[in-house]
Design a protein around this motif. Sequence first.
Motif, PDB file in Angstrom:
ATOM      1  N   GLY A  37    -114.026  30.655-143.145  1.00 24.28           N
ATOM      2  CA  GLY A  37    -113.369  31.897-142.809  1.00 24.28           C
ATOM      3  C   GLY A  37    -113.624  32.331-141.382  1.00 24.28           C
ATOM      4  N   PHE A  38    -113.514  33.660-141.168  1.00 21.01           N
ATOM      5  CA  PHE A  38    -113.639  34.236-139.830  1.00 21.01           C
ATOM      6  C   PHE A  38    -115.007  34.888-139.688  1.00 21.01           C
ATOM      7  CE2 PHE A  38    -112.519  37.624-136.642  1.00 21.01           C
ATOM      8  CZ  PHE A  38    -112.193  36.759-135.613  1.00 21.01           C
ATOM      9  N   TYR A  39    -115.394  35.148-138.462  1.00 15.72           N
ATOM     10  CA  TYR A  39    -116.720  35.702-138.163  1.00 15.72           C
ATOM     11  C   TYR A  39    -116.998  36.996-138.926  1.00 15.72           C
ATOM     12  CZ  TYR A  39    -116.184  32.424-134.290  1.00 15.72           C
ATOM     13  OH  TYR A  39    -115.984  31.289-133.553  1.00 15.72           O
ATOM     14  N   ILE A 115    -120.542  33.856-140.902  1.00 15.92           N
ATOM     15  CA  ILE A 115    -120.304  32.418-141.115  1.00 15.92           C
ATOM     16  C   ILE A 115    -121.343  31.539-140.407  1.00 15.92           C
ATOM     17  CG2 ILE A 115    -117.861  32.729-141.594  1.00 15.92           C
ATOM     18  CD1 ILE A 115    -117.237  31.858-138.739  1.00 15.92           C
ATOM     19  N   GLY A 116    -122.449  32.147-139.998  1.00 19.09           N
ATOM     20  CA  GLY A 116    -123.533  31.366-139.402  1.00 19.09           C
ATOM     21  C   GLY A 116    -123.289  30.928-137.980  1.00 19.09           C
ATOM     22  N   LEU A 117    -122.380  31.616-137.257  1.00 18.97           N
ATOM     23  CA  LEU A 117    -122.052  31.236-135.879  1.00 18.97           C
ATOM     24  C   LEU A 117    -122.230  32.403-134.906  1.00 18.97           C
ATOM     25  CD1 LEU A 117    -118.846  29.070-136.529  1.00 18.97           C
ATOM     26  CD2 LEU A 117    -121.174  28.253-136.108  1.00 18.97           C
ATOM     27  N   ASP A 118    -122.946  33.444-135.321  1.00 19.87           N
ATOM     28  CA  ASP A 118    -123.298  34.572-134.453  1.00 19.87           C
ATOM     29  C   ASP A 118    -124.810  34.710-134.435  1.00 19.87           C
ATOM     30  OD1 ASP A 118    -120.662  36.125-133.814  1.00 19.87           O
ATOM     31  OD2 ASP A 118    -120.541  35.782-135.973  1.00 19.87           O
ATOM     32  N   ALA A 119    -125.356  35.132-133.294  1.00 18.71           N
ATOM     33  CA  ALA A 119    -126.798  35.344-133.219  1.00 18.71           C
ATOM     34  C   ALA A 119    -127.113  36.430-132.199  1.00 18.71           C
ATOM     35  CB  ALA A 119    -127.515  34.057-132.833  1.00 18.71           C
ATOM     36  N   ASP A 120    -128.103  37.266-132.527  1.00 15.35           N
ATOM     37  CA  ASP A 120    -128.578  38.311-131.624  1.00 15.35           C
ATOM     38  C   ASP A 120    -129.859  37.854-130.937  1.00 15.35           C
ATOM     39  OD1 ASP A 120    -126.503  39.990-132.299  1.00 15.35           O
ATOM     40  OD2 ASP A 120    -127.662  41.159-133.754  1.00 15.35           O
ATOM     41  N   ILE A 121    -129.850  37.904-129.606  1.00 15.53           N
ATOM     42  CA  ILE A 121    -131.017  37.552-128.807  1.00 15.53           C
ATOM     43  C   ILE A 121    -131.462  38.805-128.070  1.00 15.53           C
ATOM     44  CG2 ILE A 121    -131.936  36.046-127.001  1.00 15.53           C
ATOM     45  CD1 ILE A 121    -130.921  34.527-129.478  1.00 15.53           C
ATOM     46  N   HIS A 213    -125.387  39.235-127.838  1.00 13.11           N
ATOM     47  CA  HIS A 213    -124.877  38.581-129.042  1.00 13.11           C
ATOM     48  C   HIS A 213    -124.112  37.325-128.620  1.00 13.11           C
ATOM     49  CE1 HIS A 213    -122.129  39.226-132.872  1.00 13.11           C
ATOM     50  NE2 HIS A 213    -122.138  37.960-132.516  1.00 13.11           N
ATOM     51  N   ILE A 214    -124.548  36.195-129.134  1.00 11.05           N
ATOM     52  CA  ILE A 214    -123.868  34.926-128.868  1.00 11.05           C
ATOM     53  C   ILE A 214    -122.917  34.622-130.018  1.00 11.05           C
ATOM     54  CG2 ILE A 214    -124.158  32.438-128.523  1.00 11.05           C
ATOM     55  CD1 ILE A 214    -127.001  33.000-127.584  1.00 11.05           C
TER      56      ILE A 214
END
Length: 344
Positions: A37-39, A115-121, A213-214
């Motif tokens: 799906g989508f983010y 969906i496991g493709l975002d990350a906060d640094i 956010h990546i």
Amino acid sequence: MSVVAVPAAALAADAVPAKQLFGKQNLPSKQPTQSLGFYAKGCLAGGIAIPVDGPAWQVIHLSRNRRWGNPEMIALIERLGRESKAEDGWNGLMIGDISQPRGGPMLSGHASHQIGLDADIWLTPMPSHTMSYQEREGIPEASVLRRDKMTVDPRKWTKAHERLIVRAASYPQVERVFMHPGIKKKMCDTLEGRDRALLSKMRPIYGHHYHFHIRMKCPSGSENCEDQVDPGPDSGCGKQLTEWLNRVKPRPAVKPTKPTKVVKPKYLMLSALPNACKVVLNAAPVPSMAEAEYRSGNPVQVPVTAYATEDPVAKVIAVASDDFSVFIPPMGSIPQPLVRPAMQ
């Protein structure tokens, strides 16, 4: 006229917000990895967890159990940590939320990260010592902005901050890097040469004044993953940025003349997600000793404020939620991948 019978379980599941269904999942599904799906409307099959501690990162907010992701995303974060520490003068990453074990809508805080493709640094470098469990839970949100909330504070901002964000945006797998409009303005004002071509990936958004956010593109071969439209070639440093900054400009408080109507938020239901997410939700978990210990241990429900141990492996953690509690197995023995994708 024929009537199609709907299973009672399906009706029951769609009577509950999807965030509660996915928020209860403690371990990933035993399935081939897929970002579905989508983010902001999807889930994650076969996710993996980034280790709590690495050579150039530490994960914070362990009680949230949001350090799961697509293996390609986990590899990219690890690469960013190693390279930024070796080459950019950044002491290591403090990693916030990535995704829940099976992705999906989160219990709180995010519309995306599904969906496991975002990350906060975080924009605070990792400390030189290994943080305790309590330190990770209570880490302060250290804004890099001035009090006007529109511009970067030069006492808090360094060239290492800039180099870290530039490196994240430089990876071809990265679709966007989200940051506060004030940080975007700083990048517009200071980036030079080839780095300016990366400004189109750097997108302003509210709330991102203490972290960035990546967002990663759908990995190759992810047929059921929906990419976001590529950002255009424009740097975004002109009219668009001015509009964002005008929205965050402090304004005098205006006393309302009429009572403010409270709008009840609308939650995503399971039926709004891809059909494959129902399979992910009901799939068997990845087997592990942690799961076996968790199932047989009859953990006692405790509020989040009752954590007493500095060793997250020493006890099972209970996380209070809206109207139920989510039990998380000991962090130290959650299954880890033996081989990670090579992303050189």
